[in-house]
Design an enzyme around this catalytic site. Structure first.
Site, mmCIF file in Angstrom:
data_model
loop_
_atom_site.group_PDB
_atom_site.id
_atom_site.type_symbol
_atom_site.label_atom_id
_atom_site.label_comp_id
_atom_site.label_asym_id
_atom_site.label_seq_id
_atom_site.Cartn_x
_atom_site.Cartn_y
_atom_site.Cartn_z
ATOM 1 N N ASP A 293 -25.190 11.674 24.619
ATOM 2 C CA ASP A 293 -24.210 12.595 24.006
ATOM 3 C C ASP A 293 -24.626 13.040 22.602
ATOM 4 O O ASP A 293 -23.945 13.865 21.992
ATOM 5 C CB ASP A 293 -22.821 11.937 23.957
ATOM 6 C CG ASP A 293 -22.206 11.781 25.334
ATOM 7 O OD1 ASP A 293 -22.727 12.382 26.286
ATOM 8 O OD2 ASP A 293 -21.209 11.046 25.461
ATOM 9 N N ARG B 197 -23.869 14.180 38.863
ATOM 10 C CA ARG B 197 -22.799 13.256 38.487
ATOM 11 C C ARG B 197 -21.928 12.775 39.657
ATOM 12 O O ARG B 197 -20.718 13.000 39.692
ATOM 13 C CB ARG B 197 -21.942 13.865 37.378
ATOM 14 C CG ARG B 197 -22.772 14.265 36.175
ATOM 15 C CD ARG B 197 -21.950 14.700 35.026
ATOM 16 N NE ARG B 197 -21.257 13.598 34.379
ATOM 17 C CZ ARG B 197 -20.384 13.753 33.391
ATOM 18 N NH1 ARG B 197 -20.092 14.954 32.954
ATOM 19 N NH2 ARG B 197 -19.805 12.727 32.840
ATOM 20 N N ARG C 149 -12.967 20.643 23.957
ATOM 21 C CA ARG C 149 -12.625 19.545 24.867
ATOM 22 C C ARG C 149 -12.778 18.202 24.177
ATOM 23 O O ARG C 149 -12.048 17.260 24.483
ATOM 24 C CB ARG C 149 -13.561 19.557 26.081
ATOM 25 C CG ARG C 149 -13.305 20.698 27.018
ATOM 26 C CD ARG C 149 -14.158 20.563 28.221
ATOM 27 N NE ARG C 149 -14.007 19.211 28.756
ATOM 28 C CZ ARG C 149 -14.674 18.737 29.800
ATOM 29 N NH1 ARG C 149 -15.533 19.500 30.419
ATOM 30 N NH2 ARG C 149 -14.476 17.510 30.222
ATOM 31 N N CYS D 267 -21.665 19.163 37.531
ATOM 32 C CA CYS D 267 -21.267 19.924 36.346
ATOM 33 C C CYS D 267 -22.525 20.391 35.641
ATOM 34 O O CYS D 267 -23.634 20.144 36.115
ATOM 35 C CB CYS D 267 -20.353 19.117 35.440
ATOM 36 S SG CYS D 267 -21.167 17.933 34.419
ATOM 37 N N LYS E 112 -12.866 10.217 21.926
ATOM 38 C CA LYS E 112 -12.399 10.821 23.183
ATOM 39 C C LYS E 112 -12.705 9.897 24.363
ATOM 40 O O LYS E 112 -11.863 9.666 25.223
ATOM 41 C CB LYS E 112 -13.111 12.165 23.395
ATOM 42 C CG LYS E 112 -12.899 12.724 24.794
ATOM 43 C CD LYS E 112 -13.747 13.945 25.067
ATOM 44 C CE LYS E 112 -15.198 13.695 25.356
ATOM 45 N NZ LYS E 112 -15.604 13.630 26.752
ATOM 46 N N ASN E 113 -13.921 9.349 24.386
ATOM 47 C CA ASN E 113 -14.323 8.581 25.568
ATOM 48 C C ASN E 113 -13.759 7.165 25.594
ATOM 49 O O ASN E 113 -13.991 6.420 26.540
ATOM 50 C CB ASN E 113 -15.848 8.570 25.694
ATOM 51 C CG ASN E 113 -16.364 9.934 26.130
ATOM 52 O OD1 ASN E 113 -15.581 10.790 26.549
ATOM 53 N ND2 ASN E 113 -17.670 10.146 26.022
HETATM 54 C C1 EPZ Z 1 -19.652 8.883 30.445
HETATM 55 O O1 EPZ Z 1 -19.742 9.694 31.600
HETATM 56 C C2 EPZ Z 1 -19.140 9.772 29.340
HETATM 57 N N1 EPZ Z 1 -17.819 10.262 29.701
HETATM 58 C C3 EPZ Z 1 -20.119 10.905 29.092
HETATM 59 O O2 EPZ Z 1 -19.637 11.657 28.007
HETATM 60 C C4 EPZ Z 1 -21.498 10.311 28.757
HETATM 61 O O3 EPZ Z 1 -22.429 11.357 28.631
HETATM 62 C C5 EPZ Z 1 -21.928 9.345 29.854
HETATM 63 O O4 EPZ Z 1 -20.908 8.349 30.082
HETATM 64 C C6 EPZ Z 1 -23.235 8.622 29.531
HETATM 65 O O5 EPZ Z 1 -23.108 7.942 28.321
HETATM 66 C C7 EPZ Z 1 -16.751 9.504 29.477
HETATM 67 O O6 EPZ Z 1 -16.834 8.388 28.982
HETATM 68 C C8 EPZ Z 1 -15.414 10.071 29.814
HETATM 69 P P1 EPZ Z 1 -22.194 7.561 33.824
HETATM 70 P P2 EPZ Z 1 -19.930 9.027 33.033
HETATM 71 O O7 EPZ Z 1 -21.389 7.222 35.042
HETATM 72 O O8 EPZ Z 1 -19.236 7.724 33.053
HETATM 73 C C9 EPZ Z 1 -25.200 8.242 37.463
HETATM 74 C C10 EPZ Z 1 -19.366 13.666 26.742
HETATM 75 O O9 EPZ Z 1 -20.046 14.656 26.358
HETATM 76 N N2 EPZ Z 1 -24.090 7.818 38.338
HETATM 77 O O10 EPZ Z 1 -22.436 6.489 32.845
HETATM 78 O O11 EPZ Z 1 -19.545 10.046 34.039
HETATM 79 C C11 EPZ Z 1 -24.898 9.559 36.775
HETATM 80 O O12 EPZ Z 1 -25.158 10.662 37.593
HETATM 81 C C12 EPZ Z 1 -19.640 13.058 28.068
HETATM 82 O O13 EPZ Z 1 -18.442 13.186 26.077
HETATM 83 C C13 EPZ Z 1 -24.275 7.725 39.717
HETATM 84 O O14 EPZ Z 1 -25.366 7.994 40.243
HETATM 85 O O15 EPZ Z 1 -21.474 8.791 33.092
HETATM 86 C C14 EPZ Z 1 -25.771 9.470 35.558
HETATM 87 O O16 EPZ Z 1 -27.081 9.839 35.870
HETATM 88 C C15 EPZ Z 1 -20.277 13.877 29.085
HETATM 89 N N3 EPZ Z 1 -23.232 7.336 40.507
HETATM 90 C C16 EPZ Z 1 -25.742 7.988 35.213
HETATM 91 O O17 EPZ Z 1 -25.326 7.327 36.415
HETATM 92 C C17 EPZ Z 1 -22.011 7.022 39.969
HETATM 93 O O18 EPZ Z 1 -21.098 6.667 40.758
HETATM 94 C C18 EPZ Z 1 -24.798 7.589 34.102
HETATM 95 O O19 EPZ Z 1 -23.534 8.220 34.276
HETATM 96 C C19 EPZ Z 1 -21.837 7.097 38.587
HETATM 97 C C20 EPZ Z 1 -22.892 7.493 37.782
#
Ligand code: EPZ
Length: 417
Positions: free
Chosen positions: A305, A122, A397, A117, A22-23
């Site tokens: 995840d 996030r 999802r 969420c 999915k990702n």
């Molecule tokens: C991706 O989310 C995945 N989603 C998530 O999968 C996964 O849990 C996550 O990466 C971590 O591996 C997709 O790929 C579509 P991040 P993403 O930006 O990109 C902080 C699932 O269950 N951050 O790597 O949204 C954030 O809050 C899901 O399939 C900022 O502060 O995650 C977090 O603490 C849910 N500012 C950390 O970084 C930003 O602008 C990592 O988040 C972006 C992120």
């Protein structure tokens, strides 16, 4: 609302085929916005988030043919809109992946801010900061990110923390920018590498994906391509945990074991016997599972995840497992529900302390997010009696119908309405 009804205690055996990731599918679909030519994607998982992303693309003007199972052909000759509306983004935050490609090719993007969420706040500030460095003008108004740009300019962008979709968004935007972009402290997830391979097939110049520094030389245009999405390492890991809990022998096929190293290592440490093949991993439940601490981390670390699923396993392991969640601040929503099933778990800040083994008993439980739901289904497999997992739409999802795959392995699971 659909629910899953699980009667625990059945032994599992047989084979399960892993779907496309999915990702990786979601950024791959967003990348179709970068060209007016046709892009064909194969191995798309049949999950709701993929259908949502196709709707987002259609709304933006894409012609989509998704009639073949697991395939989609997407063509965005011209844009019908530059907006990803609230109604779609609120159901799937990964819609934000259209921001970079839309802005890079169309010069305008209006994308609803996803907001917090169930698993954490996030924010997407790092996506926005990067686009601003590339010359975009960005305002936040009425709950939307409003971005405009002439041609984006290449820039050096050092992420203060690793972000998966942030890296993907900027990597896509940079393919059409003028000049070179360097992304440092980039996410190294296999899904980032898969996207880079797709972009390269489209004619983009991308180097270093999979390391923490990615270099993109912008092109004035890129074209169509065919791309096969990689296997879903999280779905694979979820069925490995099912096998570790209740398997006589469960073979997880088509799963790319090289991307599962941290998960396999964790399971081995918990005493789970594994047979690792080129494209498959076979697993069975040991006589005794051993407690083992866990710390989630960006790839190549142990994936957040796969944290909820591991906690389900830890409830059955002898001893105390300390599970630290370092990525998302609220990602322990499954714990309260597992405690209702008889688990002994204490939350201390961002750490869950799991004492096992505990006999679990079936209960009515509520799914709160995608992976929490998977953890609850796994707990249900080993609980005595019947577990009913409510709000299965979270599970749908990101997982192809779990009841079908589990029943094929011998579990007693049915979908009820
Ligand atoms: C991706 O989310 C995945 N989603 C998530 O999968 C996964 O849990 C996550 O990466 C971590 O591996 C997709 O790929 C579509 P991040 P993403 O930006 O990109 C902080 C699932 O269950 N951050 O790597 O949204 C954030 O809050 C899901 O399939 C900022 O502060 O995650 C977090 O603490 C849910 N500012 C950390 O970084 C930003 O602008 C990592 O988040 C972006 C992120």
């Amino acid at each position: 609302m659909d629910k899953l009804r699980i009667t625990g205690g059945r032994r599992l055996s047989g084979r399960v085929e892993v779907a496309g990731a999915k990702n990786a599918a979601l950024p791959g679909l967003a990348a179709c916005l970068l060209t007016g030519e046709t892009v064909e994607l194969a191995n798309l998982p049949k999950v709701r988030d993929v259908r949502t992303m196709l709707r987002v693309l259609e709304q933006l003007g894409a012609r989509v043919d998704a009639s073949g199972g697991g395939r989609a052909s997407v063509r965005v000759e011209r844009f019908a809109s530059h907006e990803a509306p609230y109604d779609l983004v609120k159901t799937m935050r990964a819609s934000v992946l259209v921001l970079g490609p839309l802005l890079a090719r169309h010069g305008r993007a209006r994308v609803s801010l996803p907001g917090g969420c169930a698993i954490g706040e996030r924010p997407i500030n790092l996506h926005i900061d990067g686009l601003v460095r590339m010359g975009a003008e960005v305002r936040i108004e009425h709950g939307y990110v409003e971005a405009r740009a002439g041609r984006l300019r290449g820039a050096s962008i050092a992420f203060p923390e690793k972000t998966v979709t942030g890296t993907e968004n900027l990597m896509m935007a940079a393919t059409l920018a003028e000049g070179t972009t360097v992304l440092s402290n980039a996410a190294q997830e296999p899904e980032v590498v898969d996207l880079a391979e797709m972009l390269i097939a489209m004619g983009a110049s991308v180097h270093g994906a999979g390391t923490d520094e990615i270099l993109i030389e912008g092109r004035s245009a890129i074209g169509g391509a065919r791309h096969r999405v990689i296997a879903d390492r999280i779905e694979a890991g979820t069925y490995l945990v099912a096998g570790a809990l209740a398997g006589d022998r469960v073979e997880v096929r088509g799963c790319g074991p090289e991307y599962l190293e941290a998960v396999l290592e964790q399971l081995r440490g918990a005493g789970v016997p594994l047979e690792v093949g080129a494209e498959s991993v076979a697993v069975s439940a040991p006589r005794e599972l051993r407690a083992r601490d866990l710390r989630t981390a960006p790839y190549p670390g142990y994936p957040t995840d796969m944290q909820a699923q591991y906690i389900a396993l830890a409830t059955q392991a002898s001893g105390t497992s300390v599970v630290a969640e370092t990525i998302f601040e609220h990602r322990f929503m499954h714990v309260g529900e597992m405690v209702r099933m008889g688990a002994d778990i204490r939350i201390e800040g961002r750490t869950a302390v799991v004492v096992g083994p505990r006999r679990l008993t079936g209960a009515q439980v509520m799914a709160t997010d995608l992976r929490a739901s998977a953890g609850l289904v796994l707990a249900g497999l080993v609980a005595e009696g019947v577990t009913v997992v409510d709000r299965v739409y979270h599970l749908d999802r990101g997982y192809e119908p779990m009841e079908a795959k589990l029943v094929a392995l011998g579990a007693e699971v049915e979908r009820i309405r």
